[in-house]
Design a protein around this motif. Structure first.
Motif, PDB file in Angstrom:
ATOM      1  N   ASN A 124      78.375-111.776   9.710  1.00 44.76           N
ATOM      2  CA  ASN A 124      79.287-110.669   9.984  1.00 44.76           C
ATOM      3  C   ASN A 124      80.699-110.869   9.435  1.00 44.76           C
ATOM      4  N   GLN A 125      80.927-112.074   8.890  1.00 41.11           N
ATOM      5  CA  GLN A 125      82.173-112.279   8.153  1.00 41.11           C
ATOM      6  C   GLN A 125      82.230-111.300   6.979  1.00 41.11           C
ATOM      7  N   CYS A 126      81.081-110.985   6.415  1.00 40.69           N
ATOM      8  CA  CYS A 126      81.039-110.179   5.189  1.00 40.69           C
ATOM      9  C   CYS A 126      80.232-108.892   5.342  1.00 40.69           C
ATOM     10  N   HIS A 127      79.183-108.912   6.146  1.00 37.28           N
ATOM     11  CA  HIS A 127      78.327-107.728   6.286  1.00 37.28           C
ATOM     12  C   HIS A 127      78.661-106.992   7.578  1.00 37.28           C
ATOM     13  N   VAL A 128      78.852-105.696   7.470  1.00 32.41           N
ATOM     14  CA  VAL A 128      79.221-104.915   8.654  1.00 32.41           C
ATOM     15  C   VAL A 128      78.390-103.644   8.743  1.00 32.41           C
ATOM     16  N   THR A 129      78.244-103.165   9.960  1.00 31.05           N
ATOM     17  CA  THR A 129      77.602-101.869  10.153  1.00 31.05           C
ATOM     18  C   THR A 129      78.661-100.796   9.866  1.00 31.05           C
ATOM     19  N   GLN A 130      78.235 -99.556   9.765  1.00 25.43           N
ATOM     20  CA  GLN A 130      79.164 -98.459   9.528  1.00 25.43           C
ATOM     21  C   GLN A 130      79.145 -97.516  10.732  1.00 25.43           C
ATOM     22  N   SER A 131      80.335 -96.978  11.070  1.00 28.58           N
ATOM     23  CA  SER A 131      80.405 -96.038  12.187  1.00 28.58           C
ATOM     24  C   SER A 131      80.309 -94.614  11.673  1.00 28.58           C
ATOM     25  N   ASP A 132      79.696 -93.759  12.487  1.00 22.43           N
ATOM     26  CA  ASP A 132      79.529 -92.358  12.128  1.00 22.43           C
ATOM     27  C   ASP A 132      80.802 -91.598  12.498  1.00 22.43           C
ATOM     28  N   VAL A 133      81.854 -91.744  11.682  1.00 26.33           N
ATOM     29  CA  VAL A 133      83.150 -91.112  11.973  1.00 26.33           C
ATOM     30  C   VAL A 133      83.775 -90.552  10.699  1.00 26.33           C
ATOM     31  N   GLU A 134      84.720 -89.641  10.892  1.00 28.81           N
ATOM     32  CA  GLU A 134      85.515 -89.154   9.758  1.00 28.81           C
ATOM     33  C   GLU A 134      86.523 -90.249   9.415  1.00 28.81           C
ATOM     34  N   PRO A 135      86.876 -90.396   8.133  1.00 24.44           N
ATOM     35  CA  PRO A 135      87.893 -91.404   7.803  1.00 24.44           C
ATOM     36  C   PRO A 135      89.213 -91.090   8.521  1.00 24.44           C
ATOM     37  N   VAL A 136      89.870 -92.117   9.077  1.00 25.83           N
ATOM     38  CA  VAL A 136      91.118 -91.875   9.817  1.00 25.83           C
ATOM     39  C   VAL A 136      92.266 -91.490   8.891  1.00 25.83           C
ATOM     40  N   ILE A 137      92.238 -92.021   7.697  1.00 23.83           N
ATOM     41  CA  ILE A 137      93.244 -91.609   6.721  1.00 23.83           C
ATOM     42  C   ILE A 137      92.531 -91.282   5.414  1.00 23.83           C
ATOM     43  N   GLU A 138      93.191 -90.505   4.583  1.00 22.74           N
ATOM     44  CA  GLU A 138      92.587 -90.108   3.314  1.00 22.74           C
ATOM     45  C   GLU A 138      92.325 -91.350   2.466  1.00 22.74           C
ATOM     46  N   ASN A 139      91.179 -91.369   1.809  1.00 28.63           N
ATOM     47  CA  ASN A 139      90.810 -92.528   1.014  1.00 28.63           C
ATOM     48  C   ASN A 139      90.726 -92.137  -0.454  1.00 28.63           C
ATOM     49  N   THR A 140      91.510 -92.808  -1.276  1.00 25.04           N
ATOM     50  CA  THR A 140      91.537 -92.436  -2.694  1.00 25.04           C
ATOM     51  C   THR A 140      90.783 -93.443  -3.559  1.00 25.04           C
ATOM     52  N   PHE A 141      89.866 -94.187  -2.911  1.00 28.70           N
ATOM     53  CA  PHE A 141      89.101 -95.186  -3.659  1.00 28.70           C
ATOM     54  C   PHE A 141      88.332 -94.523  -4.805  1.00 28.70           C
ATOM     55  N   THR A 142      88.407 -95.110  -5.983  1.00 32.43           N
ATOM     56  CA  THR A 142      87.661 -94.584  -7.128  1.00 32.43           C
ATOM     57  C   THR A 142      86.651 -95.626  -7.592  1.00 32.43           C
ATOM     58  N   ASP A 143      85.408 -95.204  -7.718  1.00 33.98           N
ATOM     59  CA  ASP A 143      84.332 -96.080  -8.162  1.00 33.98           C
ATOM     60  C   ASP A 143      84.671 -96.642  -9.547  1.00 33.98           C
ATOM     61  N   SER A 144      84.370 -97.928  -9.746  1.00 33.06           N
ATOM     62  CA  SER A 144      84.706 -98.560 -11.034  1.00 33.06           C
ATOM     63  C   SER A 144      84.034 -97.836 -12.210  1.00 33.06           C
ATOM     64  N   LYS A 145      82.882 -97.216 -11.930  1.00 34.95           N
ATOM     65  CA  LYS A 145      82.169 -96.476 -12.973  1.00 34.95           C
ATOM     66  C   LYS A 145      83.043 -95.333 -13.511  1.00 34.95           C
ATOM     67  N   HIS A 146      83.705 -94.615 -12.588  1.00 37.82           N
ATOM     68  CA  HIS A 146      84.577 -93.514 -12.997  1.00 37.82           C
ATOM     69  C   HIS A 146      85.868 -94.033 -13.617  1.00 37.82           C
ATOM     70  N   LEU A 147      86.348 -95.172 -13.087  1.00 34.38           N
ATOM     71  CA  LEU A 147      87.573 -95.757 -13.645  1.00 34.38           C
ATOM     72  C   LEU A 147      87.371 -96.096 -15.113  1.00 34.38           C
ATOM     73  N   MET A 148      86.172 -96.623 -15.424  1.00 37.93           N
ATOM     74  CA  MET A 148      85.903 -97.004 -16.815  1.00 37.93           C
ATOM     75  C   MET A 148      85.885 -95.773 -17.702  1.00 37.93           C
ATOM     76  N   LYS A 149      85.294 -94.682 -17.167  1.00 36.20           N
ATOM     77  CA  LYS A 149      85.270 -93.431 -17.937  1.00 36.20           C
ATOM     78  C   LYS A 149      86.681 -92.959 -18.206  1.00 36.20           C
ATOM     79  N   LEU A 150      87.528 -92.996 -17.149  1.00 34.98           N
ATOM     80  CA  LEU A 150      88.914 -92.547 -17.292  1.00 34.98           C
ATOM     81  C   LEU A 150      89.659 -93.378 -18.335  1.00 34.98           C
ATOM     82  N   SER A 151      89.430 -94.689 -18.319  1.00 38.12           N
ATOM     83  CA  SER A 151      90.177 -95.562 -19.236  1.00 38.12           C
ATOM     84  C   SER A 151      89.703 -95.399 -20.678  1.00 38.12           C
ATOM     85  N   ASN A 152      88.478 -94.830 -20.855  1.00 36.19           N
ATOM     86  CA  ASN A 152      87.969 -94.624 -22.220  1.00 36.19           C
ATOM     87  C   ASN A 152      88.473 -93.331 -22.846  1.00 36.19           C
ATOM     88  N   GLN A 153      89.065 -92.466 -22.017  1.00 31.62           N
ATOM     89  CA  GLN A 153      89.481 -91.155 -22.524  1.00 31.62           C
ATOM     90  C   GLN A 153      90.692 -91.246 -23.434  1.00 31.62           C
TER      91      GLN A 153
END
Ligand code: HEC
Ligand code: HEC
Length: 153
Positions: A124-153
Motif C-alpha cells: 500500500n506504499q504504492c498501490h491504492v484503491t480508488q474512491s467513487d468521488v468527484e475530484p475535489v479540485i480541477e485536475n489538468t493532468f495530461t497523458d504523456s501520449k497527448h503531450l508527445m503529440k503536442l510537442s510534435n506540432q
C-alpha cells in the motif's frame, strides 16, 4: 543584528509562510476546516471504494497500477501479507490475480531474489484503491501520449 539572528528570523518567516499556505490549501479540501470551533458540522460520508474488478489505465508506464478491488481488513505486517496470499507467484493459479511484477523480486542493486524484495513488501506504499468521488479540485493532468503529440506540432 548578527548573522545568526538574521538566519533565525528568515527561517521562522519561511516556516510561517509554509504553515499559512498549507492551511489555505487544506481549506479547499475539507469543509470541516472552514467551520468555527462552536459549529456543529456533520462529518462527510466515507466514500465508497471502486471495486468493479476492472483494470484501470496506467497514466504513465511506471505507474503502480491502482487496485480495482476492496482491501478493507487486508493485513500487511511482519507476520502476514494478505496481498501475497493471492498475488504471489505460487498463488495466482488459484486466485487468478495478476502476479506481482518481476521488479518486485529485485533488490536495490538489480539482483533477483527468490522471494518478494523487502522494499516491495508493503504494497500500500504504492498501490491504492480508488474512491467513487468527484475530484475535489480541477485536475489538468495530461497523458504523456497527448503531450508527445503536442510537442510534435
Ligand atoms: C482474494 C485475492 C486477492 C487479494 C487478497 C488481493 N488481491 Fe489484488 N487482485 C486480485 C484479483 C483477482 C485481481 C484482478 C482484478 C480483480 O479481479 O479485481 C487483482 C488486482 C489487483 C491489482 C491491479 C493489477 C493491474 O494490473 O491492474 C492490484 C494493484 C492489486 N490487486 C493489489 C493488491 C494489494 C495491494 C492487495 C493487498 C492490500 C491485494 N491486491 C489483495 C486478487 C486479490
Ligand atoms: C515501491 C512501490 C511498490 C511496492 C511497495 C509494491 N509495488 Fe506493485 N508495482 C509497482 C510498480 C511501479 C508497478 C508497475 C511497474 C512494474 O511492473 O514494476 C507495479 C506492478 C504491480 C502489479 C502488476 C503486475 C503486472 O505484471 O501487471 C501487481 C499485481 C502488483 N504490483 C502488486 C503488488 C503487491 C501485491 C505488492 C505487495 C506485496 C506490491 N505490488 C508492492 C510498485 C510497487
Amino acid at each position: 543584528m548578527n548573522k545568526l539572528m538574521k538566519t533565525i528570523r528568515i527561517a521562522s518567516a519561511l516556516v510561517c509562510a509554509i504553515v499559512v499556505a498549507s492551511v489555505q490549501a487544506n481549506d479547499a479540501f475539507n469543509p470541516i476546516l472552514k467551520a468555527e470551533v462552536t459549529d456543529d458540522v456533520a462529518a462527510p460520508a466515507i466514500p465508497k471504494v471502486i471495486k468493479n474488478d476492472v483494470k484501470q489505465k496506467r497514466n504513465y508506464p511506471m505507474q503502480p497500477p491502482v487496485i480495482p478491488h476492496n482491501t478493507r481488513g487486508y493485513e500487511v505486517n511482519t507476520r502476514v501479507n494478505k496481498c501475497m496470499s493471492c498475488h504471489s507467484r505460487d498463488r495466482v493459479e488459484e486466485s487468478q490475480a495478476p502476479m506481482v511484477s518481476v521488479t518486485h523480486f529485485m533488490d536495490r542493486d538489480g539482483n533477483f531474489l527468490a522471494e518478494i524484495s523487502p522494499r516491495r513488501y508493503f504494497c500500500n506504499q504504492c498501490h491504492v484503491t480508488q474512491s467513487d468521488v468527484e475530484p475535489v479540485i480541477e485536475n489538468t493532468f495530461t497523458d504523456s501520449k497527448h503531450l508527445m503529440k503536442l510537442s510534435n506540432q
